[in-house]
Design a protein around this motif. Structure first.
Motif, PDB file in Angstrom:
ATOM      1  N   TRP A  26      52.804  41.748  43.074  1.00 52.64           N
ATOM      2  CA  TRP A  26      53.822  40.717  43.272  1.00 52.64           C
ATOM      3  C   TRP A  26      54.525  40.363  41.972  1.00 52.64           C
ATOM      4  N   LEU A  27      53.801  40.388  40.860  1.00 51.57           N
ATOM      5  CA  LEU A  27      54.437  40.070  39.576  1.00 51.57           C
ATOM      6  C   LEU A  27      55.569  41.048  39.290  1.00 51.57           C
ATOM      7  N   ARG A  28      55.283  42.330  39.449  1.00 50.92           N
ATOM      8  CA  ARG A  28      56.293  43.337  39.126  1.00 50.92           C
ATOM      9  C   ARG A  28      57.406  43.355  40.167  1.00 50.92           C
ATOM     10  N   ARG A  29      57.042  43.043  41.386  1.00 45.86           N
ATOM     11  CA  ARG A  29      58.087  43.017  42.419  1.00 45.86           C
ATOM     12  C   ARG A  29      59.048  41.844  42.177  1.00 45.86           C
ATOM     13  N   MET A  30      58.516  40.713  41.759  1.00 49.38           N
ATOM     14  CA  MET A  30      59.372  39.542  41.562  1.00 49.38           C
ATOM     15  C   MET A  30      60.155  39.623  40.264  1.00 49.38           C
ATOM     16  N   ASP A  31      59.544  40.248  39.244  1.00 52.57           N
ATOM     17  CA  ASP A  31      60.226  40.322  37.949  1.00 52.57           C
ATOM     18  C   ASP A  31      59.900  41.654  37.271  1.00 52.57           C
ATOM     19  N   PRO A  32      60.772  42.653  37.451  1.00 56.65           N
ATOM     20  CA  PRO A  32      60.499  43.978  36.876  1.00 56.65           C
ATOM     21  C   PRO A  32      60.511  43.988  35.349  1.00 56.65           C
ATOM     22  N   THR A  33      60.918  42.880  34.712  1.00 57.95           N
ATOM     23  CA  THR A  33      60.920  42.869  33.241  1.00 57.95           C
ATOM     24  C   THR A  33      59.593  42.355  32.668  1.00 57.95           C
ATOM     25  N   VAL A  34      58.755  41.801  33.514  1.00 58.20           N
ATOM     26  CA  VAL A  34      57.507  41.244  32.993  1.00 58.20           C
ATOM     27  C   VAL A  34      56.483  42.377  32.825  1.00 58.20           C
ATOM     28  N   SER A  35      55.822  42.425  31.658  1.00 60.69           N
ATOM     29  CA  SER A  35      54.840  43.501  31.454  1.00 60.69           C
ATOM     30  C   SER A  35      53.467  43.015  31.925  1.00 60.69           C
ATOM     31  N   VAL A  36      52.837  43.890  32.719  1.00 59.84           N
ATOM     32  CA  VAL A  36      51.580  43.516  33.372  1.00 59.84           C
ATOM     33  C   VAL A  36      50.542  44.599  33.119  1.00 59.84           C
ATOM     34  N   ALA A  37      49.391  44.211  32.576  1.00 52.09           N
ATOM     35  CA  ALA A  37      48.267  45.154  32.450  1.00 52.09           C
ATOM     36  C   ALA A  37      47.209  44.770  33.472  1.00 52.09           C
ATOM     37  N   LEU A  38      46.832  45.732  34.295  1.00 51.22           N
ATOM     38  CA  LEU A  38      45.786  45.518  35.305  1.00 51.22           C
ATOM     39  C   LEU A  38      44.540  46.250  34.798  1.00 51.22           C
ATOM     40  N   ILE A  39      43.576  45.453  34.305  1.00 53.26           N
ATOM     41  CA  ILE A  39      42.442  46.047  33.593  1.00 53.26           C
ATOM     42  C   ILE A  39      41.236  46.150  34.531  1.00 53.26           C
ATOM     43  N   GLU A  40      40.810  47.370  34.777  1.00 53.04           N
ATOM     44  CA  GLU A  40      39.686  47.605  35.701  1.00 53.04           C
ATOM     45  C   GLU A  40      38.695  48.566  35.035  1.00 53.04           C
ATOM     46  N   ARG A  41      37.429  48.178  35.024  1.00 55.56           N
ATOM     47  CA  ARG A  41      36.423  49.010  34.351  1.00 55.56           C
ATOM     48  C   ARG A  41      35.964  50.174  35.214  1.00 55.56           C
ATOM     49  N   ASP A  42      36.116  50.057  36.532  1.00 57.41           N
ATOM     50  CA  ASP A  42      35.597  51.099  37.427  1.00 57.41           C
ATOM     51  C   ASP A  42      36.637  51.445  38.493  1.00 57.41           C
ATOM     52  N   PRO A  43      37.432  52.486  38.236  1.00 56.82           N
ATOM     53  CA  PRO A  43      38.483  52.818  39.210  1.00 56.82           C
ATOM     54  C   PRO A  43      37.944  53.339  40.533  1.00 56.82           C
ATOM     55  N   THR A  44      36.623  53.529  40.645  1.00 58.17           N
ATOM     56  CA  THR A  44      36.070  53.931  41.943  1.00 58.17           C
ATOM     57  C   THR A  44      35.519  52.723  42.705  1.00 58.17           C
ATOM     58  N   TRP A  45      35.525  51.549  42.085  1.00 58.69           N
ATOM     59  CA  TRP A  45      35.128  50.277  42.712  1.00 58.69           C
ATOM     60  C   TRP A  45      33.731  50.331  43.344  1.00 58.69           C
ATOM     61  N   THR A  46      32.795  50.986  42.663  1.00 56.46           N
ATOM     62  CA  THR A  46      31.464  51.179  43.257  1.00 56.46           C
ATOM     63  C   THR A  46      30.822  49.868  43.716  1.00 56.46           C
ATOM     64  N   TYR A  47      30.931  48.838  42.888  1.00 57.02           N
ATOM     65  CA  TYR A  47      30.268  47.570  43.215  1.00 57.02           C
ATOM     66  C   TYR A  47      31.260  46.465  43.588  1.00 57.02           C
ATOM     67  N   ALA A  48      32.534  46.764  43.524  1.00 51.80           N
ATOM     68  CA  ALA A  48      33.548  45.730  43.788  1.00 51.80           C
ATOM     69  C   ALA A  48      33.458  45.237  45.229  1.00 51.80           C
ATOM     70  N   SER A  49      33.596  43.943  45.421  1.00 56.55           N
ATOM     71  CA  SER A  49      33.551  43.378  46.778  1.00 56.55           C
ATOM     72  C   SER A  49      34.603  44.015  47.665  1.00 56.55           C
ATOM     73  N   SER A  50      35.753  44.298  47.089  1.00 56.15           N
ATOM     74  CA  SER A  50      36.870  44.795  47.896  1.00 56.15           C
ATOM     75  C   SER A  50      36.544  46.124  48.575  1.00 56.15           C
ATOM     76  N   ALA A  51      35.676  46.929  47.949  1.00 62.11           N
ATOM     77  CA  ALA A  51      35.324  48.218  48.543  1.00 62.11           C
ATOM     78  C   ALA A  51      34.139  48.095  49.493  1.00 62.11           C
ATOM     79  N   LEU A  52      33.497  46.941  49.530  1.00 61.87           N
ATOM     80  CA  LEU A  52      32.266  46.773  50.317  1.00 61.87           C
ATOM     81  C   LEU A  52      32.438  45.716  51.397  1.00 61.87           C
ATOM     82  N   SER A  53      33.697  45.353  51.625  1.00 62.41           N
ATOM     83  CA  SER A  53      34.031  44.224  52.489  1.00 62.41           C
ATOM     84  C   SER A  53      34.022  44.599  53.967  1.00 62.41           C
TER      85      SER A  53
END
Ligand SMILES: Cc1cc2nc3c(=O)[nH]c(=O)nc-3n(C[C@H](O)[C@H](O)[C@H](O)COP(=O)(O)OP(=O)(O)OC[C@H]3O[C@@H](n4cnc5c(N)ncnc54)[C@H](O)[C@@H]3O)c2cc1C
Length: 394
Positions: free
Chosen positions: A27-54
């Motif tokens: 949503w940040l980039r969609r609303m303002d393409p000039t804003v720089s956004v870093a999405l920092i994730e330690r595990d791109p496979t989401w082994t333990y992330a709630s979102s993958a186990l929901s």
């Protein structure tokens, strides 16, 4: 907005790339393409992330206006995936509006009635059903000890949460969010500001605003900035079960004992509130609880479940807000540039699309526009003012 310089400096750093962080980055980039956004994730496979186990289910049956509104907005976003199309690829969230059915005995019936008044006043399509009506609609259900049921006739059900997660990531990156594969291991703070995030590989990143989207690990990330966030990682086991008897029209059922169960393809998935709810238990399914606690309750409510068979099980963490079991969204009161999207306590998957949009507005425009999330502000915790939501699924 300042420029983006090889991961050294960004406008907004989002710590955690689960469904919450990904929705915000999008949503940040969609609303303002000039804003720089870093999405920092330690595990791109989401082994333990709630979102993958929901269990990725969505309901309108909350008792606070803000939670109902969030779900209504998320539902609208889930019903049409157009906003997440990348070229010709239109994600299919497989939304199935099978309804939630809350059951109550004499004790719980007044709560369902009170909830229904609020829900219907907000346009939620929820019907109260006495035992005879429940028996007629769900002939496989034991209604002997029931006084009332509350059924979502539309706008409630389940979907493919993993697809939502990956679609948000893909679209956020297409819009220009920078995916950073690293763990944030420390922060440098000066007064009320976080100056620098320190990453696993020794790199550092400065950001005008930092967002804690670390799910069950929100407390640890908050501690790096020297603030306490009352969120614990509470293990929940999900059992996958086969039942030989067909049970047509089975909704997501919430029993008087607190267990939940719903269809998943040819199977059922479900769980109970565990007896031992200590935080940070290892993510191994609590198999013993099936026979001891879950199965007897299942067979009591649906006699055909006497012949259930467990096919497999998994465990994930609820990111439990130990203060009042609701999301904590917006600025941290002790800091000028730390924002939170934490503590959704088992209902964050359904809330992510709308919460991501509203928090992006708060960050970019200084105010919520699509949805007023001020009831979820951190200041309620500081003031000891709990948000009273009665429909929490433990
Ligand atoms: C068994 C189960 C059933 C559920 N059922 C439902 C449901 O039916 N409906 C519903 O709406 N919700 C449900 N939920 C809740 C929902 O899944 C969560 O609320 C939601 O996924 C939370 O998303 P998140 O992005 O905040 O957290 P997560 O998905 O856990 O993402 C957080 C991310 O942060 C990363 N991270 C943490 N610390 C760092 C760090 N220091 N540096 C870098 N990265 C870091 C982690 O690796 C992780 O990927 C369920 C949850 C579970 C476990």
């Amino acid at each position: 907005m300042q420029g983006y310089d090889q991961f050294k400096s960004v406008d907004i750093a989002v710590v955690g790339g689960g469904v919450m962080g990904a929705a915000l980055a999008y949503w940040l980039r969609r609303m303002d393409p000039t804003v720089s956004v870093a999405l920092i994730e330690r595990d791109p496979t989401w082994t333990y992330a709630s979102s993958a186990l929901s269990a990725a289910s969505i309901r309108q049956q909350f008792t606070t206006r803000v939670n109902i509104e969030i779900s209504q907005q998320s539902l609208a976003l889930l019903r049409s995936a157009d906003w997440l199309c990348v070229d010709d690829d239109r994600p299919d969230f497989c939304l199935h509006e099978g309804g939630y059915l809350y059951l109550a005995g004499a004790l719980g019936a007044p709560v369902l009635r009170e909830a229904n008044t609020i829900q219907r006043s907000m346009g939620a399509d929820i019907a109260l059903m006495p035992p005879e009506a429940l028996r007629a609609r769900f002939p496989w259900l034991n209604v002997n000890d029931l006084e009332l049921g509350s059924l979502g006739l539309s706008g409630e059900g389940w979907f493919d949460g993993y697809r939502l997660l990956t679609a948000l990531h893909t679209k956020a990156r297409q819009l220009g969010a920078q995916a950073v594969r690293a763990e944030v291991v420390g922060m440098t703070r000066t007064g009320r500001r976080i100056d620098t995030l320190h990453l696993t590989d020794g790199a550092s990143l400065s950001a005008s605003m930092v967002v804690n989207a670390a799910g069950p690990w929100a407390r640890a990330v908050g501690a790096m900035a020297g603030v306490d966030i009352p969120v614990d990682a509470c293990r929940r086991t999900v059992f996958v079960m086969a039942c030989p008897t067909p049970l047509p029209g089975f909704p997501l059922l919430i029993d008087t004992t607190g267990f939940w169960i719903r269809p998943e393809g040819a199977y059922y998935i479900g769980g109970i509130v565990p007896a031992d709810d200590a935080p940070n238990l290892p993510l191994e399914p609590d198999l013993d609880s099936f026979e001891a606690e879950f199965w007897p309750a299942l067979a009591h409510r649906v006699p055909a479940f006497e012949s259930l068979r467990v096919v497999r099980a998994w465990a994930g963490y609820y990111e439990m807000n130990t203060f009042d079991h609701n999301g904590i969204v917006g600025p941290h009161t002790e800091m000028d540039n730390l924002y939170l999207m934490n503590g959704f306590s088992g209902h964050g998957m359904q809330q992510a699309p709308a919460v991501g949009r509203a928090l992006a507005e708060r960050l970019l425009y200084g105010e919520f526009r699509s949805l007023d999330l001020r009831p979820l502000a951190y200041d309620r915790i500081e003031a000891g003012r709990a948000l009273r939501e009665l429909a929490i699924i433990g």
